[in-house]
Scaffold this motif. Structure first.
Motif, PDB file in Angstrom:
ATOM      1  N   GLN A  16       3.558  -7.949  22.584  1.00 44.60           N
ATOM      2  CA  GLN A  16       2.850  -7.812  21.324  1.00 44.60           C
ATOM      3  C   GLN A  16       1.899  -6.628  21.427  1.00 44.60           C
ATOM      4  OE1 GLN A  16       2.234 -12.495  20.916  1.00 44.60           O
ATOM      5  NE2 GLN A  16       1.382 -11.388  19.195  1.00 44.60           N
ATOM      6  N   ALA A  17       2.014  -5.744  20.468  1.00 41.21           N
ATOM      7  CA  ALA A  17       1.173  -4.553  20.469  1.00 41.21           C
ATOM      8  C   ALA A  17      -0.251  -4.905  20.070  1.00 41.21           C
ATOM      9  CB  ALA A  17       1.747  -3.513  19.521  1.00 41.21           C
ATOM     10  N   THR A  18      -1.196  -4.194  20.611  1.00 46.88           N
ATOM     11  CA  THR A  18      -2.597  -4.372  20.243  1.00 46.88           C
ATOM     12  C   THR A  18      -3.008  -3.270  19.269  1.00 46.88           C
ATOM     13  OG1 THR A  18      -3.428  -2.998  22.053  1.00 46.88           O
ATOM     14  CG2 THR A  18      -3.054  -5.336  22.530  1.00 46.88           C
ATOM     15  N   TYR A  19      -4.088  -3.507  18.562  1.00 54.66           N
ATOM     16  CA  TYR A  19      -4.586  -2.494  17.630  1.00 54.66           C
ATOM     17  C   TYR A  19      -5.048  -1.245  18.392  1.00 54.66           C
ATOM     18  CZ  TYR A  19      -4.554  -6.282  14.219  1.00 54.66           C
ATOM     19  OH  TYR A  19      -4.175  -7.306  13.393  1.00 54.66           O
ATOM     20  N   ARG A  20      -5.533  -1.445  19.612  1.00 52.40           N
ATOM     21  CA  ARG A  20      -5.950  -0.299  20.422  1.00 52.40           C
ATOM     22  C   ARG A  20      -4.757   0.618  20.708  1.00 52.40           C
ATOM     23  NH1 ARG A  20     -10.239   0.391  24.015  1.00 52.40           N
ATOM     24  NH2 ARG A  20     -10.774  -1.825  23.797  1.00 52.40           N
ATOM     25  N   GLU A  21      -3.607   0.012  21.044  1.00 46.77           N
ATOM     26  CA  GLU A  21      -2.406   0.808  21.288  1.00 46.77           C
ATOM     27  C   GLU A  21      -1.996   1.591  20.046  1.00 46.77           C
ATOM     28  OE1 GLU A  21       0.927  -1.278  23.106  1.00 46.77           O
ATOM     29  OE2 GLU A  21      -0.464  -2.849  23.721  1.00 46.77           O
ATOM     30  N   VAL A  22      -2.099   0.944  18.894  1.00 50.00           N
ATOM     31  CA  VAL A  22      -1.675   1.589  17.654  1.00 50.00           C
ATOM     32  C   VAL A  22      -2.581   2.775  17.328  1.00 50.00           C
ATOM     33  CG1 VAL A  22      -1.395   1.267  15.170  1.00 50.00           C
ATOM     34  CG2 VAL A  22      -0.606  -0.503  16.749  1.00 50.00           C
ATOM     35  N   PHE A  23      -3.886   2.565  17.436  1.00 55.00           N
ATOM     36  CA  PHE A  23      -4.820   3.642  17.122  1.00 55.00           C
ATOM     37  C   PHE A  23      -4.801   4.746  18.177  1.00 55.00           C
ATOM     38  CE2 PHE A  23      -6.996   0.757  14.075  1.00 55.00           C
ATOM     39  CZ  PHE A  23      -7.040   1.621  13.006  1.00 55.00           C
ATOM     40  N   ALA A  24      -4.193   4.474  19.328  1.00 53.02           N
ATOM     41  CA  ALA A  24      -4.061   5.515  20.344  1.00 53.02           C
ATOM     42  C   ALA A  24      -3.012   6.552  19.954  1.00 53.02           C
ATOM     43  CB  ALA A  24      -3.701   4.894  21.692  1.00 53.02           C
ATOM     44  N   VAL A  25      -2.181   6.238  18.965  1.00 48.94           N
ATOM     45  CA  VAL A  25      -1.158   7.166  18.491  1.00 48.94           C
ATOM     46  C   VAL A  25      -1.796   8.107  17.463  1.00 48.94           C
ATOM     47  CG1 VAL A  25       1.094   7.391  17.371  1.00 48.94           C
ATOM     48  CG2 VAL A  25       0.632   5.448  18.897  1.00 48.94           C
ATOM     49  N   GLY A  26      -1.865   9.379  17.801  1.00 45.16           N
ATOM     50  CA  GLY A  26      -2.563  10.335  16.940  1.00 45.16           C
ATOM     51  C   GLY A  26      -1.966  10.443  15.553  1.00 45.16           C
ATOM     52  N   GLU A  27      -0.639  10.411  15.437  1.00 41.35           N
ATOM     53  CA  GLU A  27      -0.016  10.522  14.121  1.00 41.35           C
ATOM     54  C   GLU A  27      -0.352   9.317  13.248  1.00 41.35           C
ATOM     55  OE1 GLU A  27       3.901  13.008  13.859  1.00 41.35           O
ATOM     56  OE2 GLU A  27       4.165  11.446  15.389  1.00 41.35           O
ATOM     57  N   PHE A  28      -0.441   8.128  13.856  1.00 38.11           N
ATOM     58  CA  PHE A  28      -0.834   6.965  13.058  1.00 38.11           C
ATOM     59  C   PHE A  28      -2.260   7.111  12.553  1.00 38.11           C
ATOM     60  CE2 PHE A  28      -2.991   2.877  12.663  1.00 38.11           C
ATOM     61  CZ  PHE A  28      -2.222   2.306  11.656  1.00 38.11           C
ATOM     62  N   ARG A  29      -3.147   7.628  13.396  1.00 35.20           N
ATOM     63  CA  ARG A  29      -4.533   7.818  12.948  1.00 35.20           C
ATOM     64  C   ARG A  29      -4.579   8.730  11.726  1.00 35.20           C
ATOM     65  NH1 ARG A  29      -5.525   8.532  18.520  1.00 35.20           N
ATOM     66  NH2 ARG A  29      -5.890  10.761  18.216  1.00 35.20           N
ATOM     67  N   ALA A  30      -3.759   9.771  11.742  1.00 34.49           N
ATOM     68  CA  ALA A  30      -3.731  10.678  10.586  1.00 34.49           C
ATOM     69  C   ALA A  30      -3.203   9.978   9.347  1.00 34.49           C
ATOM     70  CB  ALA A  30      -2.871  11.900  10.916  1.00 34.49           C
ATOM     71  N   LEU A  31      -2.110   9.214   9.492  1.00 32.00           N
ATOM     72  CA  LEU A  31      -1.552   8.478   8.350  1.00 32.00           C
ATOM     73  C   LEU A  31      -2.543   7.451   7.827  1.00 32.00           C
ATOM     74  CD1 LEU A  31       2.146   7.832   9.468  1.00 32.00           C
ATOM     75  CD2 LEU A  31       1.406   9.152   7.473  1.00 32.00           C
ATOM     76  N   TRP A  32      -3.190   6.742   8.745  1.00 33.40           N
ATOM     77  CA  TRP A  32      -4.123   5.695   8.332  1.00 33.40           C
ATOM     78  C   TRP A  32      -5.325   6.284   7.597  1.00 33.40           C
ATOM     79  CZ3 TRP A  32      -9.228   4.934   9.996  1.00 33.40           C
ATOM     80  CH2 TRP A  32      -9.825   3.763   9.529  1.00 33.40           C
ATOM     81  N   LEU A  33      -5.887   7.363   8.127  1.00 31.01           N
ATOM     82  CA  LEU A  33      -7.051   7.968   7.488  1.00 31.01           C
ATOM     83  C   LEU A  33      -6.684   8.537   6.121  1.00 31.01           C
ATOM     84  CD1 LEU A  33      -9.999   8.687   7.676  1.00 31.01           C
ATOM     85  CD2 LEU A  33      -9.398  10.765   8.934  1.00 31.01           C
ATOM     86  N   ALA A  34      -5.514   9.176   6.023  1.00 28.48           N
ATOM     87  CA  ALA A  34      -5.071   9.688   4.723  1.00 28.48           C
ATOM     88  C   ALA A  34      -4.873   8.559   3.732  1.00 28.48           C
ATOM     89  CB  ALA A  34      -3.773  10.483   4.896  1.00 28.48           C
ATOM     90  N   GLN A  35      -4.302   7.449   4.210  1.00 31.11           N
ATOM     91  CA  GLN A  35      -4.099   6.293   3.336  1.00 31.11           C
ATOM     92  C   GLN A  35      -5.433   5.701   2.899  1.00 31.11           C
ATOM     93  OE1 GLN A  35      -2.960   2.633   5.197  1.00 31.11           O
ATOM     94  NE2 GLN A  35      -1.569   2.076   3.544  1.00 31.11           N
ATOM     95  N   ALA A  36      -6.359   5.564   3.842  1.00 30.59           N
ATOM     96  CA  ALA A  36      -7.667   4.989   3.503  1.00 30.59           C
ATOM     97  C   ALA A  36      -8.377   5.839   2.455  1.00 30.59           C
ATOM     98  CB  ALA A  36      -8.524   4.865   4.765  1.00 30.59           C
ATOM     99  N   LEU A  37      -8.311   7.159   2.604  1.00 32.88           N
ATOM    100  CA  LEU A  37      -8.920   8.043   1.610  1.00 32.88           C
ATOM    101  C   LEU A  37      -8.271   7.850   0.237  1.00 32.88           C
ATOM    102  CD1 LEU A  37      -9.367  11.347   3.646  1.00 32.88           C
ATOM    103  CD2 LEU A  37     -11.196   9.962   2.629  1.00 32.88           C
ATOM    104  N   SER A  38      -6.938   7.711   0.212  1.00 34.13           N
ATOM    105  CA  SER A  38      -6.244   7.502  -1.056  1.00 34.13           C
ATOM    106  C   SER A  38      -6.656   6.189  -1.697  1.00 34.13           C
ATOM    107  CB  SER A  38      -4.728   7.523  -0.830  1.00 34.13           C
ATOM    108  OG  SER A  38      -4.296   8.786  -0.397  1.00 34.13           O
ATOM    109  N   PHE A  39      -6.762   5.123  -0.875  1.00 34.33           N
ATOM    110  CA  PHE A  39      -7.176   3.821  -1.409  1.00 34.33           C
ATOM    111  C   PHE A  39      -8.576   3.892  -2.014  1.00 34.33           C
ATOM    112  CE2 PHE A  39      -4.289   1.319   1.692  1.00 34.33           C
ATOM    113  CZ  PHE A  39      -3.225   1.474   0.819  1.00 34.33           C
ATOM    114  N   VAL A  40      -9.491   4.516  -1.287  1.00 34.02           N
ATOM    115  CA  VAL A  40     -10.871   4.632  -1.781  1.00 34.02           C
ATOM    116  C   VAL A  40     -10.893   5.452  -3.075  1.00 34.02           C
ATOM    117  CG1 VAL A  40     -13.137   5.619  -1.292  1.00 34.02           C
ATOM    118  CG2 VAL A  40     -11.912   4.347   0.487  1.00 34.02           C
ATOM    119  N   GLY A  41     -10.147   6.555  -3.068  1.00 39.59           N
ATOM    120  CA  GLY A  41     -10.094   7.385  -4.272  1.00 39.59           C
ATOM    121  C   GLY A  41      -9.511   6.653  -5.457  1.00 39.59           C
ATOM    122  N   ASP A  42      -8.465   5.843  -5.225  1.00 35.22           N
ATOM    123  CA  ASP A  42      -7.843   5.083  -6.314  1.00 35.22           C
ATOM    124  C   ASP A  42      -8.829   4.099  -6.930  1.00 35.22           C
ATOM    125  OD1 ASP A  42      -5.493   6.421  -5.965  1.00 35.22           O
ATOM    126  OD2 ASP A  42      -4.522   4.832  -4.806  1.00 35.22           O
TER     127      ASP A  42
END
Length: 444
Positions: A16-42
């Motif tokens: 089972q993957a941990t959240y730490r492992e997921v956030f260690a992936v740089g591309e996921f961090r970029a996708l997540w931050l872009a998504q979070a900005l879009s959600f806040v903007g919406d």
């Protein structure tokens, strides 16, 4: 011999993957931050547009029409435009959509347009969200494999629900502090920042369907996506599980009339509207962190029923605290969507993800919009408590039928996950082989 496994039924341990492992992936961090900005903007844009239109027209109907435009474009054009995520590089699709949306929001902020023109701008802005969402959902399995994908989906879901809980309140405060047009300008800035983050944080990948780029056969691609989804029994079952949300979304749409039965204060409305997202966040966290991948698939049918069953309790007219608890339990049950999502990703060929995700997402939005519309009409006659209870009964019945069907085919899906020694490799190793499975909903 201390650590040796014995017995006929020994199985490889599920990782089972941990959240730490997921956030260690740089591309996921970029996708997540872009998504979070879009959600806040919406969220900010929804409040700003409502205030802007109401102050300009003094019409509750026209304000409601503007809000309804946030549902209509993905239903009308979502399945077609989502195919762009399969015809062009998905990173490019996301960046272009962000830049165009930033320009449209800036135009709304800087130019005083008539109501009809404002509606067209809102429609176009929301419509561009369809290919962006399809591209993001389709590229995520390339960034996160196996159970990391499930953990990443849980993070995205919790982020969305958290911004939904807090966004309206923060959006209202920002609009009050800086004004509606300035708030729209801030929204334009979030889209621009999202594009910059994607440029720097997500590596380029080739378009999945090079052969179709010249013809841009979007309508044909839409038909292909429908055949892909509904032609495979597993895929079809998983998409229907996703569309089940049309029933358990009803309470959120009836929060205001339901609150009126307790006095109708704005605080009560906010409390009811936050109950289900709160349950969703908690359920997604528990389901992704403490349930093994194969057990998620075994529990999926039961949890889909658990998403609908608590709503039946509205028929006995519980007190406010009881309603909040029931709605939160319903939200927790909806965490089954994570398991459906992971199974869906494991079976849809990479070249068809955008179409499949777009079809699923458009169905979700259509179901939510039509479900809330029908519930609102019936509430005029029966009252909100009865309508919520009826939605629970209908949803429970559909979930039970889907669960019976799923029980007939889930064994093959689970055995497919158990074949490799390392279960987390199943998504990567089977993407090209299986004709199609995919998850519930590109979440939104």
């Amino acid at each position: 011999m201390a650590g040796r496994q014995t017995g006929r039924h020994r199985r490889p341990a599920e990782e089972q993957a941990t959240y730490r492992e997921v956030f260690a992936v740089g591309e996921f961090r970029a996708l997540w931050l872009a998504q979070a900005l879009s959600f806040v903007g919406d969220q900010l844009a929804q409040v700003a547009l409502a205030v802007l239109v109401y102050h300009r027209t003094d019409s509750a109907l026209l304000t409601a029409v503007t809000y309804a435009l946030t549902y209509l474009p993905p239903i009308v054009g979502g399945p077609v435009l989502s195919g762009l995520a399969d015809l062009f590089p998905r990173r490019t699709v996301m960046i272009v959509c962000d830049v165009l949306r930033a320009c449209l929001m800036a135009l709304m902020a800087l130019v005083e347009t008539p109501f009809a023109g404002l509606c067209l701008l809102v429609f176009a802005t929301v419509l561009l969200g369809a290919p962006f969402t399809a591209a993001r959902a389709a590229v995520l399995p390339d960034v996160l494999e196996g159970d990391r994908y499930v953990a990443g989906s849980a993070i995205n879901n919790m982020t969305h629900q958290a911004t939904q809980m807090l966004g309206s309140l923060a959006g209202g405060a920002i609009v009050l502090a800086v004004g509606s047009r300035e708030a729209l300008a801030i929204d334009a800035l979030t889209f621009g920042l999202s594009a910059v983050i994607l440029v720097g944080g997500l590596r380029p990948r080739a378009a999945p369907k090079e052969r179709e780029r010249e013809s841009l056969g979007l309508l044909r691609g839409t038909r292909d996506g429908a055949r892909l989804v509904f032609g495979d029994p597993v895929l079809r079952s998983l998409v229907l599980f996703a569309w089940l949300c049309a029933f358990y979304i009803v309470p959120e749409g009836l929060a205001a009339p339901y609150a009126a039965t307790f006095g109708g204060s704005a605080v009560t409305v906010g409390l009811l509207m936050s109950a289900m997202p709160t349950g969703m966040v908690l359920g997604a966290f528990l389901f992704s962190r403490f349930v093994r991948p194969t057990n998620r698939l075994r529990l999926m049918g039961w949890m889909s029923m658990a998403a609908c069953l608590p709503l039946v309790g509205a028929g006995v007219h519980p007190p406010l605290w009881g309603v909040v608890a029931l709605w939160a339990l319903s939200g927790m049950g909806s965490a089954y969507q994570l398991a459906a999502n992971a199974a869906f990703v494991a079976a849809v060929p990479p070249s068809g993800r955008g179409q499949a995700f777009g079809l699923a997402q458009s169905g979700i939005l259509a179901g939510q919009g039509l479900g809330i519309l029908a519930a609102g009409a019936v509430t005029q006659v029966l009252g909100p408590q009865t309508v919520v209870a009826l939605a629970g009964v209908l949803g429970l019945s559909v979930a039970a039928m889907l669960s019976l069907s799923w029980n007939q085919i889930r064994g093959g899906v689970i055995s497919g996950m158990s074949e490799p020694a390392d279960s987390v490799e199943v998504a990567a190793s089977h993407d090209e082989d299986l004709p199609g499975i995919r998850r519930s909903a590109p979440a939104p």
